[in-house]
Design a protein around this motif. Sequence first.
Motif, PDB file in Angstrom:
ATOM      1  N   GLY A   1      41.520  28.977  53.895  1.00 33.49           N
ATOM      2  CA  GLY A   1      41.907  30.373  53.934  1.00 33.49           C
ATOM      3  C   GLY A   1      43.041  30.648  54.890  1.00 33.49           C
ATOM      4  O   GLY A   1      43.505  29.756  55.608  1.00 33.49           O
TER       5      GLY A   1
ATOM      6  N   ASN B   1      39.235  33.425  41.567  1.00 29.82           N
ATOM      7  CA  ASN B   1      39.305  34.471  42.577  1.00 29.82           C
ATOM      8  C   ASN B   1      39.648  33.937  43.947  1.00 29.82           C
ATOM      9  O   ASN B   1      39.322  32.810  44.284  1.00 29.82           O
ATOM     10  CB  ASN B   1      37.926  35.146  42.714  1.00 29.82           C
ATOM     11  CG  ASN B   1      37.654  36.104  41.617  1.00 29.82           C
ATOM     12  OD1 ASN B   1      38.243  37.163  41.589  1.00 29.82           O
ATOM     13  ND2 ASN B   1      36.763  35.737  40.710  1.00 29.82           N
ATOM     14  N   ILE B   2      40.241  34.807  44.716  1.00 28.17           N
ATOM     15  CA  ILE B   2      40.341  34.621  46.159  1.00 28.17           C
ATOM     16  C   ILE B   2      39.060  35.224  46.726  1.00 28.17           C
ATOM     17  O   ILE B   2      38.544  36.210  46.204  1.00 28.17           O
ATOM     18  CB  ILE B   2      41.584  35.351  46.704  1.00 28.17           C
ATOM     19  CG1 ILE B   2      42.828  34.588  46.289  1.00 28.17           C
ATOM     20  CG2 ILE B   2      41.501  35.561  48.203  1.00 28.17           C
ATOM     21  CD1 ILE B   2      44.116  35.290  46.597  1.00 28.17           C
TER      22      ILE B   2
ATOM     23  N   GLN C   1      44.985  37.308  56.270  1.00 26.17           N
ATOM     24  CA  GLN C   1      45.766  38.082  55.307  1.00 26.17           C
ATOM     25  C   GLN C   1      46.161  39.448  55.864  1.00 26.17           C
ATOM     26  O   GLN C   1      47.263  39.912  55.637  1.00 26.17           O
ATOM     27  CB  GLN C   1      44.963  38.233  54.004  1.00 26.17           C
ATOM     28  CG  GLN C   1      45.770  38.690  52.810  1.00 26.17           C
ATOM     29  CD  GLN C   1      45.729  40.189  52.596  1.00 26.17           C
ATOM     30  OE1 GLN C   1      44.892  40.905  53.139  1.00 26.17           O
ATOM     31  NE2 GLN C   1      46.663  40.676  51.816  1.00 26.17           N
TER      32      GLN C   1
ATOM     33  N   HIS D   1      41.595  35.578  53.553  1.00 27.10           N
ATOM     34  CA  HIS D   1      41.457  35.215  52.145  1.00 27.10           C
ATOM     35  C   HIS D   1      41.211  33.717  52.070  1.00 27.10           C
ATOM     36  O   HIS D   1      41.974  32.934  52.648  1.00 27.10           O
ATOM     37  CB  HIS D   1      42.717  35.572  51.355  1.00 27.10           C
ATOM     38  CG  HIS D   1      42.801  37.030  51.028  1.00 27.10           C
ATOM     39  ND1 HIS D   1      43.808  37.543  50.262  1.00 27.10           N
ATOM     40  CD2 HIS D   1      42.003  38.079  51.342  1.00 27.10           C
ATOM     41  CE1 HIS D   1      43.627  38.848  50.118  1.00 27.10           C
ATOM     42  NE2 HIS D   1      42.541  39.183  50.776  1.00 27.10           N
TER      43      HIS D   1
ATOM     44  N   GLU E   1      40.166  30.198  49.633  1.00 28.06           N
ATOM     45  CA  GLU E   1      40.261  29.593  48.298  1.00 28.06           C
ATOM     46  C   GLU E   1      38.883  29.278  47.733  1.00 28.06           C
ATOM     47  O   GLU E   1      38.661  29.380  46.536  1.00 28.06           O
ATOM     48  CB  GLU E   1      41.092  28.317  48.383  1.00 28.06           C
ATOM     49  CG  GLU E   1      41.323  27.640  47.062  1.00 28.06           C
ATOM     50  CD  GLU E   1      42.208  26.421  47.216  1.00 28.06           C
ATOM     51  OE1 GLU E   1      43.385  26.522  46.813  1.00 28.06           O
ATOM     52  OE2 GLU E   1      41.741  25.397  47.754  1.00 28.06           O
TER      53      GLU E   1
END
Length: 147
Positions: free
Chosen positions: A117, A65-66, A120, A140, A142
Motif C-alpha cells: 500500500g 479493488n484497492i 493516499q 490504499h 493492493e
Amino acid sequence: MALPTQNLDITAANVSAVMTVEDLYPNGIQLQNFSTDAAVVADSMQIAETRMGVDSHMAAGVTPNIYPVTITLEANSPTAFAFANIYEAMSSNKKPYVCNLTVRLPSIGKSYQFSNGVLQTANPLPAINKVLAPTTWVFHFERMEKI
C-alpha cells in the motif's frame, strides 16, 4: 442440540495494529493514540459492476479493488508524527513508500494483513479547535487477507 456459546465480547480496547514502511520504518510502527471513534476503518469498496440492458436483463462482473483503510489518530499520537514523516518523505522525494499493515482484533479472534500500500491522503495538521482535533490518514492497499 445445544447452540455454541455466543461470544459477547466486542472490545476494541485490545486491538493492535503495526505498520511497516520498507524504506522508512522496516521494523514497524506500533499504532498508538487512536481517536475514540473510527480508529481503523477498512472502507467499503465496490466488488462488482452491474448494468441493466435495454431488454431489462442485468449483467454483472466482479472487479479488482484497492483496499482503502482510514486511520484516525489523536493530535498527540506518536503514530501521527511517524505518518507525517511518511508524508514529508513522499513530498520531498517525489516517490511513494510501500506500506504494510497488520491489524489484530483479539475479542473476535481475527487478524488482517493489508499489503503493498501507499499513503493516499494525509492530514498532518490537526484542526485547531477548543482542543486539537484528531487527524485522519488514508492508505490504499493492493491486497487484504485474513491471517
